[in-house]
Design an enzyme around this catalytic site. Structure first.
Site, short mmCIF file in Angstrom:
data_model
loop_
_atom_site.label_atom_id
_atom_site.label_comp_id
_atom_site.label_asym_id
_atom_site.label_seq_id
_atom_site.Cartn_x
_atom_site.Cartn_y
_atom_site.Cartn_z
N HIS A 128 -24.03 25.74 -61.12
CA HIS A 128 -23.14 25.25 -62.17
C HIS A 128 -21.88 24.70 -61.49
O HIS A 128 -21.50 25.18 -60.44
CB HIS A 128 -22.81 26.44 -63.07
N ASP A 205 -22.98 34.44 -58.95
CA ASP A 205 -22.59 33.92 -60.25
C ASP A 205 -23.53 34.55 -61.27
O ASP A 205 -24.70 34.17 -61.38
CB ASP A 205 -22.70 32.39 -60.24
N GLN A 208 -25.27 33.89 -66.20
CA GLN A 208 -26.50 33.92 -66.99
C GLN A 208 -27.31 35.20 -66.77
O GLN A 208 -28.10 35.58 -67.64
CB GLN A 208 -27.38 32.70 -66.66
N LYS A 231 -20.80 34.72 -73.18
CA LYS A 231 -22.23 34.48 -73.04
C LYS A 231 -23.04 35.75 -73.25
O LYS A 231 -24.27 35.74 -73.16
CB LYS A 231 -22.54 33.91 -71.65
N CYS A 370 -23.32 20.98 -67.15
CA CYS A 370 -22.43 21.34 -66.04
C CYS A 370 -23.20 21.59 -64.74
O CYS A 370 -22.81 22.44 -63.94
CB CYS A 370 -21.58 22.56 -66.37
C1 LIG Z 1 -24.67 29.75 -64.21
C2 LIG Z 1 -23.33 29.54 -64.81
N1 LIG Z 1 -22.24 29.69 -64.04
C3 LIG Z 1 -20.99 29.55 -64.53
C4 LIG Z 1 -20.78 29.21 -65.83
C5 LIG Z 1 -19.38 29.03 -66.31
O1 LIG Z 1 -19.05 29.98 -67.26
P1 LIG Z 1 -17.64 29.86 -68.01
O2 LIG Z 1 -17.62 28.50 -68.66
O3 LIG Z 1 -17.66 30.95 -69.01
O4 LIG Z 1 -16.59 30.01 -66.98
C6 LIG Z 1 -21.89 29.04 -66.68
C7 LIG Z 1 -21.70 28.69 -68.10
O5 LIG Z 1 -22.05 27.64 -68.55
C8 LIG Z 1 -23.18 29.20 -66.16
O6 LIG Z 1 -24.25 29.05 -66.93
#
Ligand SMILES: Cc1ncc(COP(=O)(O)O)c(C=O)c1O
Ligand SMILES: Cc1ncc(COP(=O)(O)O)c(C=O)c1O
Lengths: 412, 136, 412, 136
Positions: A128, A205, A208, A231, A370
């Site tokens: 992401h 990370d 998910q 999430k 993203c």
């Molecule tokens: C794998 C992953 N990493 C990071 C993020 C970023 O999360 P946040 O927008 O809550 O910071 C997301 C969310 O879309 C994600 O799916």
């Protein structure tokens, strides 16, 4: 249809007010966008409302009743979350805004002090943007080397290349536990062990994975884990950076201000102890309390049960979509995959698909999610993505498949 | 399901009337919407009085972006360059005949943005070309 | 008693659920801690609840109905806030967690790129830690010079010294519009004009002024203004950095991640336009919407009316406290002062005072109020602070004074 | 109003029994609670068997911090150093006889922290000396 589902799905659905909603004159909502953000159960909304209506006060420094109640609720939530991820102590749980801030925090504090010109950071092609851009920014500032574990055509990480990269002596491996596009669940424990073997730290990370799988930081031996409340049936505006206590203690503070200090003079300050050292200013108090309630909700359902339910759903969805010609699902087979279904249709653009599905009450996302480099990897400008959570049903998969077939007919 | 996608949009998407490139041309511009990968190039020929005599678009993207490009070209043929520079968001919405949320609006407005950036001879296309109010 | 108060105080009080609360077996709550955080009216809680129950979705990139509703609500709130502070465009309103993050953002982006070794930043002795520590951190990193406008015994800024400091060619003047301890309202407009005259930019810490006074960034000509929703009847977890558009455009991004980008490849990114450039990751969506509702609430009451009401209260409180021997109030006379009453008692320590008042249902704060250097300046380890807002009454001032007299008798 | 402030607390605050310093002493330590400015120093004399024979405190701060210092000193006189090292948060709460929220708890526990840091001969006092569970 629900016979194989090991928990009371109707009961769960009734906990989520939004799922009762109808849109477009009476079409019931089918919410298939939980990877972007999850719906919230009543208990989470109630916990925040209770705080605002009864105990609303600033925390930590107050001696009046409201301040003490608020502090106890906020710090109790931290305890609950620490236990949920298997942290050794609540001091390892730093409240941040979201996964993105958690990763930036590590880059700007640990990274800025520990990484030198030429140091190698290993990422993956399926990250992401939140786990790419902070390292790009740091690399530009510090002259770091970034290398990327490739993604195979099946949507898996190429671990042979990972092994080769590890031989180059990286300082950090930062990777997603579960892809928000492919659904791929990466072998985090093995990857972390290999990183440690090579002398590198590992940042996971968990945006998910923590919502959808049982995740235990001690079992994983993760050095850092980042995740977002929104999430995982919790509120917006709050997330967590987990870090091993010794690492966090050795890091300089992030932002300066109230609460992160022990003592301040006009020209100097002494930083506070963990976790406050990293939490400058009035925190997201109601959100922390809501996050605690979210984790309590997931504990009650059981993360094992959540995972199994989602496995049932994604297996069925993959079968069902395999029957629709002209539709291509990206990502690995069900056994390596969480409940994320990103696909393209020969005839129609992802944005049109998503918009036409919306007319049927089906909320899916379209775009690059993203993860532009991953889409580039698959030579796709965009995909349509349906994603599932503990409250989704097999029937909703059928509605989705029917909707996709209908779009296909329109564009035929 | 299809109230938002008037027949004309699907039709023009599948079978556009003005797809192509013009060489030589008097004006040309190309831009993309990075969010969804929509991409549009427009070539324009005008006579000495500034009247648009020929125009064509190329590129790829969603039905809304491609159909609105096709409909936009149809509407500017025979118009004066100065009048086209004055076209607004509302003109595009009228051409499409549907309502759009903020994200899809960007798809719909891409072709107008490209046309106006071309006619103004700009180096870069700005959202301000097509959006007079505070944008999202 | 309320005759001079130009708005319907009982109506206002009834909007705030917490104010109906009783604590300690039937003692009604007298909340005098709004400087730490304000109570929230029902309309703010309802706005957030509506979002979570009806339109909960991630924003900006979604084409489904919920995502569009959520985006419209969130961006509508930004518009409302922009208008509330007189910004030229909503692009000048950057959502952050709180005042503290807003100031850190400026230090870490504008400061890191614009300030060099030896550059002078002017602060004041009455700053909250949030407007001290970020500059101390930056000064340590960059070798900046920090100088401080002294506070007089009356609790005013010594503007003669400010003039002298300006002659040294500062790059930035960063000061609080209203002190959270003394209540001092600084002459921001004149101070900013003087800063500009000297070629410096001016950052205003509006954490206490924006909630309590009419503040117009164009009238002030402030370059940056920082404030927090939770202190102005809005939710926790959200605040604003206002910045002039040209300045914000010239600044590098803050954190990297989703939403703040226009395009990302594995090794490079292009930053998004304002305001998104500074908002990485999923924002505090519900909180932004709640902040919009808070500002709408304050607009309905009118900031002029809020200011007048608080003037009435603080004048009465100062008179009332002047009658209690052994009690010393710090800060200037009422005409220079917001509704903040920090005091010491000869006999009792501030913590004991606060705790004993709590037994009477009166919530006040004790400590250094995140302004240790200011307390040092007055040679006080701590003070007890009562602070007032639009919902407080003259009767509550009487209860406070009676409570203080009672504590005094206990310790006599 | 005064249920939390048992008479003994106010009394010992106003008129402590063990205020002072000891010179020479076998153990001494000083620390402060930066949040509220409470400051406590404790000096201790012990005999060869490790029995505490004399002790005194100095410093300033709130009634809770000063009274609990006075009561703590009273309770350790005649005790063995090793036993005092084992004293806990609960012992202080029992001495005070009141319930305390997290902020005031820090005031109450400052003297025990100081005493234990002194007896252990530590360079720095840690909250872990007085707090076995997860702290706020
Ligand atoms: C794998 C992953 N990493 C990071 C993020 C970023 O999360 P946040 O927008 O809550 O910071 C997301 C969310 O879309 C994600 O799916
Ligand atoms: C003058 C002043 N500045 C800054 C702050 C910090 O605000 P926040 O904790 O919301 O970041 C406060 C709040 O206490 C304040 O009163």
């Amino acid at each position: 249809m629900n016979s194989s589902i090991p928990f009371d799905l109707q009961r769960i659905r009734s906990d989520f007010p939004t799922l009762q909603r109808q849109i477009h004159n009476g079409v019931p909502l089918i919410y298939l966008d939980s990877t972007a953000t999850a719906q919230k159960p009543q208990s989470v909304l109630t916990a925040m409302d209770e705080y605002y209506r009864r105990s609303n006060a600033n925390i930590h420094r107050g001696v009046h009743t409201l301040a003490e109640e608020a502090t106890a609720a906020y710090e109790g939530a931290r305890q609950s979350i620490a236990q949920f991820i298997g942290a050794r102590t609540a001091r390892e749980v730093i409240f941040v805004r979201n996964t993105t801030e958690a990763i930036n925090l590590v880059a700007m504090t640990w990274g800025r002090t520990q990484l030198q010109t030429g140091d190698l950071v290993i990422l993956t092609e399926m990250e992401h943007h939140s786990n790419l851009v902070p390292w790009q920014m740091l690399a530009a500032e510090r002259g770091l080397r970034l290398e990327f574990i490739p993604v195979t055509d099946d949507g898996l990480l190429d671990l042979a290349v990972y092994q080769q990269l590890l031989e180059q002596g990286p300082k950090l491996v930062a990777f997603t536990h579960m892809s928000n596009v492919l659904g791929t669940i990466n072998p985090a424990k093995e990857m972390i062990a290999a990183a440690h073997q090579a002398g590198a730290l590992a940042l996971v990370d968990g945006a998910q994975s923590v919502p959808h799988l049982p995740v235990d930081v001690r079992d994983l031996d993760a050095d850092f884990l980042a995740f977002s409340a929104h999430k995982m049936v919790g509120p917006t505006g709050i997330g967590v950076l987990y870090g091993k206590e010794a690492l966090l203690n050795a890091m300089p503070p992030f932002m300066g201000g109230g609460d992160m200090i022990k003592k301040v003079t006009l020209r100097t300050f002494a930083a506070n102890t963990l976790p406050h050292k990293f939490e400058a200013g009035t925190p997201a108090i109601a959100e922390g309390i809501g996050f605690g309630a979210a984790v309590d909700y997931l504990k009650t359902v059981g993360m094992q049960a959540v995972e199994e339910h989602e496995q049932t759903i994604i297996r069925y969805a993959l079968e069902r979509f395999a029957e629709i010609s002209g539709v291509t699902v990206i990502g690995p087979a069900a056994e390596h995959k969480g409940a994320v279904l990103a696909f393209t249709m020969q005839e129609a653009h992802p944005h049109d698909v998503a918009q036409l599905l919306d007319r049927e009450g089906i909320a899916v996302r379209a775009g690059h999610h993203c993860a532009m480099p991953l889409h580039e990897r698959f030579k796709l400008p965009a995909t349509t993505r349906a994603s599932f959570y503990l409250y989704n049903t097999i029937e909703e998969v059928d509605r989705l498949a029917e909707g996709v077939e209908k779009v296909k007919r329109m564009f035929a | 399901m299809d109230d938002m996608y008037r027949e004309i949009i699907i039709e023009r998407y599948k079978d556009p009337h003005y797809r192509g490139t013009l060489d030589p041309h008097d004006y040309t511009f190309e831009d993309e919407n990075p969010l969804c990968g929509d991409q549009i190039r427009v070539d324009v020929r005008a006579d000495e009085a500034g009247m648009i005599t020929e125009a064509a678009f190329s590129g790829h993207g969603c039905a809304i972006s491609q159909a609105s490009a096709d409909l936009l070209i149809e509407s500017i043929l025979g118009k004066n360059v100065e009048d086209v520079k004055k076209m607004t968001k509302q003109d595009i919405l009228d051409l499409l005949g549907i309502e759009l949320g903020p994200v899809r609006l960007k798809c719909a407005l891409l072709s107008l943005k490209v046309v106006k950036a071309g006619l103004y001879g700009l180096g870069e296309a700005s959202d301000a070309l097509v959006d007079d109010d505070e944008e999202f």
